[in-house]
Design a protein around this motif. Sequence first.
Motif, PDB file in Angstrom:
ATOM      1  N   SER A 398       0.806  -1.221   0.000  1.00  0.00           N
ATOM      2  CA  SER A 398       0.000   0.000   0.000  1.00  0.00           C
ATOM      3  C   SER A 398       0.841   1.274   0.000  1.00  0.00           C
ATOM      4  N   GLY A 399       2.097   1.167   0.447  1.00  0.00           N
ATOM      5  CA  GLY A 399       2.946   2.342   0.549  1.00  0.00           C
ATOM      6  C   GLY A 399       2.651   3.191   1.770  1.00  0.00           C
ATOM      7  N   PHE A 400       1.906   2.643   2.735  1.00  0.00           N
ATOM      8  CA  PHE A 400       1.565   3.397   3.943  1.00  0.00           C
ATOM      9  C   PHE A 400       2.736   3.363   4.926  1.00  0.00           C
ATOM     10  N   CYS A 401       3.112   4.545   5.415  1.00  0.00           N
ATOM     11  CA  CYS A 401       4.179   4.676   6.408  1.00  0.00           C
ATOM     12  C   CYS A 401       3.569   5.233   7.686  1.00  0.00           C
ATOM     13  N   TYR A 402       3.652   4.447   8.742  1.00  0.00           N
ATOM     14  CA  TYR A 402       3.114   4.857  10.040  1.00  0.00           C
ATOM     15  C   TYR A 402       4.269   5.294  10.940  1.00  0.00           C
ATOM     16  N   ILE A 403       4.261   6.565  11.316  1.00  0.00           N
ATOM     17  CA  ILE A 403       5.289   7.115  12.185  1.00  0.00           C
ATOM     18  C   ILE A 403       4.847   6.974  13.634  1.00  0.00           C
ATOM     19  N   LEU A 404       5.704   6.383  14.462  1.00  0.00           N
ATOM     20  CA  LEU A 404       5.374   6.127  15.868  1.00  0.00           C
ATOM     21  C   LEU A 404       6.047   7.188  16.733  1.00  0.00           C
ATOM     22  N   ASN A 405       5.268   8.156  17.193  1.00  0.00           N
ATOM     23  CA  ASN A 405       5.805   9.235  18.028  1.00  0.00           C
ATOM     24  C   ASN A 405       5.631   8.936  19.514  1.00  0.00           C
ATOM     25  N   TYR A 406       5.893   7.720  19.891  1.00  0.00           N
ATOM     26  CA  TYR A 406       5.797   7.293  21.282  1.00  0.00           C
ATOM     27  C   TYR A 406       6.707   6.084  21.469  1.00  0.00           C
ATOM     28  N   PRO A 407       7.137   5.804  22.698  1.00  0.00           N
ATOM     29  CA  PRO A 407       8.020   4.656  22.946  1.00  0.00           C
ATOM     30  C   PRO A 407       7.414   3.360  22.439  1.00  0.00           C
ATOM     31  N   ILE A 408       8.242   2.533  21.859  1.00  0.00           N
ATOM     32  CA  ILE A 408       7.782   1.318  21.194  1.00  0.00           C
ATOM     33  C   ILE A 408       7.189   0.340  22.197  1.00  0.00           C
ATOM     34  N   GLN A 409       5.985  -0.132  21.903  1.00  0.00           N
ATOM     35  CA  GLN A 409       5.350  -1.189  22.665  1.00  0.00           C
ATOM     36  C   GLN A 409       5.311  -2.456  21.811  1.00  0.00           C
ATOM     37  N   SER A 410       4.364  -3.329  22.044  1.00  0.00           N
ATOM     38  CA  SER A 410       4.316  -4.592  21.316  1.00  0.00           C
ATOM     39  C   SER A 410       3.818  -4.396  19.891  1.00  0.00           C
ATOM     40  N   LEU A 411       4.385  -5.146  18.975  1.00  0.00           N
ATOM     41  CA  LEU A 411       3.898  -5.220  17.607  1.00  0.00           C
ATOM     42  C   LEU A 411       3.436  -6.639  17.331  1.00  0.00           C
ATOM     43  N   VAL A 412       2.835  -6.845  16.164  1.00  0.00           N
ATOM     44  CA  VAL A 412       2.305  -8.152  15.801  1.00  0.00           C
ATOM     45  C   VAL A 412       3.207  -8.779  14.749  1.00  0.00           C
ATOM     46  N   GLY A 413       3.607 -10.021  14.976  1.00  0.00           N
ATOM     47  CA  GLY A 413       4.417 -10.740  14.008  1.00  0.00           C
ATOM     48  C   GLY A 413       3.547 -11.381  12.940  1.00  0.00           C
ATOM     49  N   VAL A 414       3.893 -11.181  11.656  1.00  0.00           N
ATOM     50  CA  VAL A 414       3.128 -11.726  10.524  1.00  0.00           C
ATOM     51  C   VAL A 414       4.088 -12.418   9.560  1.00  0.00           C
ATOM     52  N   ARG A 415       3.520 -13.223   8.665  1.00  0.00           N
ATOM     53  CA  ARG A 415       4.338 -13.932   7.687  1.00  0.00           C
ATOM     54  C   ARG A 415       4.660 -13.075   6.468  1.00  0.00           C
ATOM     55  N   ASP A 416       3.921 -12.002   6.289  1.00  0.00           N
ATOM     56  CA  ASP A 416       4.105 -11.134   5.136  1.00  0.00           C
ATOM     57  C   ASP A 416       5.394 -10.327   5.301  1.00  0.00           C
ATOM     58  N   GLU A 417       6.430 -10.682   4.541  1.00  0.00           N
ATOM     59  CA  GLU A 417       7.724 -10.018   4.660  1.00  0.00           C
ATOM     60  C   GLU A 417       7.720  -8.612   4.073  1.00  0.00           C
TER      61      GLU A 417
END
Length: 502
Positions: A398-417
Amino acid sequence: MDLVNSMTPLKLTQFFIFFSIFFQIKVESETPKQFLKGFKANPDPQISNFQPLLTDSTGNYSLSFLRMDENQLNLAIIHVKSFETIWVANLTRLAKWADPTELHFNGSLVLSDSRSGVFWSTYTDGDRVWLSNTSNLQVQKVDNGVTSPSVLWQSFDFPSNTLVENQNFTSAMTLVSSNGLYSMRLGFDFFGLYFKGESGLGSGSDTGRIYWRHKALEAKADVMEDQGHIYVVLKSNGFLGMYQNESVPVDIESFNSFQQPVSGVRRIRIEPDGNLKGYFWDGSSWVLDYQAIKETCELPSPCGAYGLCHPGKGCSCLDNSTNYSIGGCSPPNSGEPRDLCGATYDLDHKRYKGLSRNGVELSNTELMDYKHMVSFEECQSACEGNCTCWGAVYTNTSGFCYILNYPIQSLVGVRDESKMGFFKMREGVGKDKRGVGFGVGVGLLCGAILVLGGVIGLGYYRYMKRKRERGVSGYVDDDGVVVGPYKDLGNASFRSIELIER
């Protein structure tokens, strides 16, 4: 303990039911149904959990001193049969479970002590304190000739982490989890769950950042801008109703038991993990009836800071060189600044190390802003050049870039590289805990060797000093045999006699 261990599960259940009934009867018989002016109470040092002070007419609820952290207390409303906390007072600080602490009613219900001052007060001029059979604590004004007393203050207007059946939740209120990290608030046409995290850093507002939202469907009525704020009510039919007036709901969030009669009361609570859950009382336990967030990996931080949640599998760390533990992937806060900005910030003098990883995504992208970029490198560069950015997640399709302006918490692991992330980590975050432990062990070993060497050196020094002070402590005979000190002559002579006799 032997008695409990020897019981069958059925008998054990019957024992606890009997104990709960006995305790309820004891509470109901020994605590008053109202406070009048002049009431005073102090914490009992013999009580280990909670001390009932006031009960409702049914004996189901009790206003109590609640023991916290062994020697501190708060003022709380307890569901007696389950010992569950329904409400706690918002104290300026916790009071001590000791004699100077006192709850008294002088028109205001006040928790204070003579040394520290007032911890909490209703700031009213009432005549009595009363607890309803719905767990609503009230300070009332009783006027002569008026059948119904006026309510000057009530706990329903100041909820903590729980809403009970038929309790209004308005835009002026907030539910806050017991650990203070998560909250529930109302918007214009929705109610949402927010993560406060590290003092709301990077959230853009004092409410924190939103991670879950339920918007009104407006199937039967529309939300109108000139009709006032919406409010939410937990209904006995098994749903959260969203209203703008008292006639028709603008939305219904149904529970599992929707439109089904249940034997006991209902409640919802924002949990320490950030989920919103609904329960009903079946006479012996609270039955889970609703979950706002169904999947564990959709919670705001199921694996902690810099954690990676794998649906149906568990947790790991974003940094593969770090082993995941219950404590998470990030070391405890060392007191360093919580942002990455500074007077000397530039790309050549980074205050972090960068980590890139494929196969990661955010659990709540529908609630986040994004920018369209042509590549992951462009997305990463946008974060690297911004000291308020802690990370960026990019979706190649999609070309979507999400900028995280806060300390990193948990993310979700996926198979899509094609879903990639870049994360800034302070020095120390992501280090293998085994490596850290090995380093600590080597340091301790070296220290022990140095100490041992010092002890041996000191002993040798003292030995030589005594030798010089005494003169000859031994001598060499004509045959070149070393003769020991005088204290060894007896043993040496005895051994010589034995040799001669042989």
